[in-house]
Design a protein around this motif. Structure first.
Motif, mmCIF file in Angstrom:
data_model
loop_
_atom_site.group_PDB
_atom_site.id
_atom_site.type_symbol
_atom_site.label_atom_id
_atom_site.label_comp_id
_atom_site.label_asym_id
_atom_site.label_seq_id
_atom_site.Cartn_x
_atom_site.Cartn_y
_atom_site.Cartn_z
ATOM 1 N N GLY A 219 0.778 -0.865 0.408
ATOM 2 C CA GLY A 219 0.140 0.042 0.146
ATOM 3 C C GLY A 219 1.119 1.369 0.637
ATOM 4 N N VAL A 220 0.548 1.672 -1.000
ATOM 5 C CA VAL A 220 1.656 3.259 -1.086
ATOM 6 C C VAL A 220 0.841 4.336 -1.779
ATOM 7 C CG1 VAL A 220 3.771 1.911 -0.877
ATOM 8 C CG2 VAL A 220 2.721 2.402 -3.565
ATOM 9 N N SER A 221 -0.091 3.734 -2.544
ATOM 10 C CA SER A 221 -1.140 4.507 -2.603
ATOM 11 C C SER A 221 -1.600 6.158 -2.495
ATOM 12 C CB SER A 221 -2.531 4.480 -2.868
ATOM 13 O OG SER A 221 -3.416 5.111 -3.789
ATOM 14 N N ARG A 222 0.186 7.013 -3.028
ATOM 15 C CA ARG A 222 -0.589 8.355 -2.754
ATOM 16 C C ARG A 222 0.230 8.787 -1.136
ATOM 17 N NH1 ARG A 222 -7.077 10.416 -2.940
ATOM 18 N NH2 ARG A 222 -7.416 9.844 -5.670
ATOM 19 N N ASP A 233 4.243 18.432 -2.973
ATOM 20 C CA ASP A 233 3.174 18.505 -1.492
ATOM 21 C C ASP A 233 1.898 17.751 -2.346
ATOM 22 O OD1 ASP A 233 4.693 17.843 0.082
ATOM 23 O OD2 ASP A 233 4.615 19.949 1.037
ATOM 24 N N ALA A 234 1.846 18.458 -3.897
ATOM 25 C CA ALA A 234 -0.021 18.711 -4.123
ATOM 26 C C ALA A 234 0.110 17.098 -4.359
ATOM 27 C CB ALA A 234 0.149 19.338 -5.586
ATOM 28 N N MET A 235 -1.314 16.721 -3.820
ATOM 29 C CA MET A 235 -1.954 15.524 -4.169
ATOM 30 C C MET A 235 -1.743 14.774 -5.459
ATOM 31 S SD MET A 235 -2.257 13.272 -1.928
ATOM 32 C CE MET A 235 -3.187 13.741 -0.694
ATOM 33 N N GLU A 236 -2.124 15.514 -6.259
ATOM 34 C CA GLU A 236 -2.485 15.079 -7.958
ATOM 35 C C GLU A 236 -1.192 14.840 -8.857
ATOM 36 O OE1 GLU A 236 -2.598 19.889 -7.789
ATOM 37 O OE2 GLU A 236 -3.636 18.530 -6.684
ATOM 38 N N ASP A 237 -0.139 14.968 -7.395
ATOM 39 C CA ASP A 237 0.981 15.375 -8.742
ATOM 40 C C ASP A 237 1.571 13.488 -7.731
ATOM 41 O OD1 ASP A 237 1.608 16.880 -9.986
ATOM 42 O OD2 ASP A 237 3.427 17.959 -8.338
#
Length: 280
Positions: A219-222, A233-237
């Motif tokens: 589990g490494v998602s986001r 730090d942008a979640m979309e990145d």
């Protein structure tokens, strides 16, 4: 070695890995806190993840992000049980309860959950091994140092790969002594749970040796390890790097991938498995 047997399920993971879709019924999860806090929205989200290819729905009512505050048993039950009951009433898809509390795990199983996903490796609540032993549930046993409140306070290891491997061996031995068949267990190295970026990267490189005991869940998602590599730090990145890590993990031995964005990660697994097919 690549079979996961629990309840009435006998899952052969040799050639086809599983996608575990994340359903956070919390106001404070690190990446989507509050979006699915309403049970109706959480159920809708769960069915969207199934439509996108999720094999397992991981439903959680307590955030385990670094520094997260504990949630009472009553509140956690209030969050997750309506979602589990609603999902179970409409599908036979696998449901996992993401909890550290034995009472929550027991109630979730009674409501229709199939799997207990415990970030403490069944160590955080003294009653959890008994709940697990008395059930036929599948189990996800994760490695974590400290608690969500303390785990990122300067984590240190002499050799993180050796220590996580030793932890896996110990937990398998102890839980078998508690009457739990090891074939019901999958193991999770706990990326981001008491690890620095360097620790996480070392564990990722070591997936082939860590996956020799039982099927491995990653589990490494986001997660923030991606932000540190991307210097953003942008979640979309974190979207595309998560897909890259899913494909890498599957190629190097992981059999279950826990993600927020199901379809692209599922596509990555299927593509990787087509390449691996002749070698498995």
């Amino acid at each position: 070695m690549h079979r996961w047997r629990f309840g009435n399920h006998d899952l052969d993971l040799t050639h086809r890995g599983l996608i575990m879709g994340i359903v956070n019924v919390t106001p404070d999860s690190f990446s989507d806190g509050g979006r699915f806090n309403d049970p109706g929205r959480a159920v809708e989200h769960a069915f969207m993840l199934l439509a996108q290819g999720a094999d397992i729905l991981d439903i959680g009512g307590e955030s385990t992000r670094p520094g997260a505050e504990p949630v009472s048993e009553t509140e956690e039950l209030h969050r997750v049980l309506p979602v589990i009951r609603a999902v179970r009433s409409q599908t036979q898809a696998l449901i996992s309860i993401d909890t550290m509390k034995a009472a929550v795990a027991r109630a979730a199983l009674d409501a229709g959950a199939d799997i207990i996903n415990d970030v403490t490796g069944l160590r955080g609540d003294a009653a959890m091994p008994r709940v697990a032993a008395d059930s036929k549930a599948g189990l996800v046993v994760m490695h974590m140092t400290g608690t969500p409140q303390t785990m990122q306070n300067q984590p240190q290891y002499e050799d993180v790969v050796a220590e996580v491997g030793s932890y896996f061996d110990n937990r398998l031995r102890v839980l078998e002594g508690e009457g739990i068949d090891p074939e019901r267990i999958v193991l999770d190295p706990g990326f981001g749970f008491g690890k620095t970026l360097e620790h996480n990267l070392a564990l990722m490189r070591a997936l082939p040796q860590l996956s020799t005991r039982r099927p491995l869940l990653v589990g490494v998602s986001r997660k923030s390890m991606i932000a540190r590599v991307m210097h953003s730090d942008a979640m979309e990145d974190r979207f595309w790097p998560t897909i890259a890590l899913s494909a890498y993990a599957r190629e190097h031995g992981a059999r279950i991938i826990r993600v927020h964005d199901v379809k692209p990660n599922c596509d990555a697994l299927r593509m990787m498995e087509a390449i691996l097919e002749t070698g498995q």
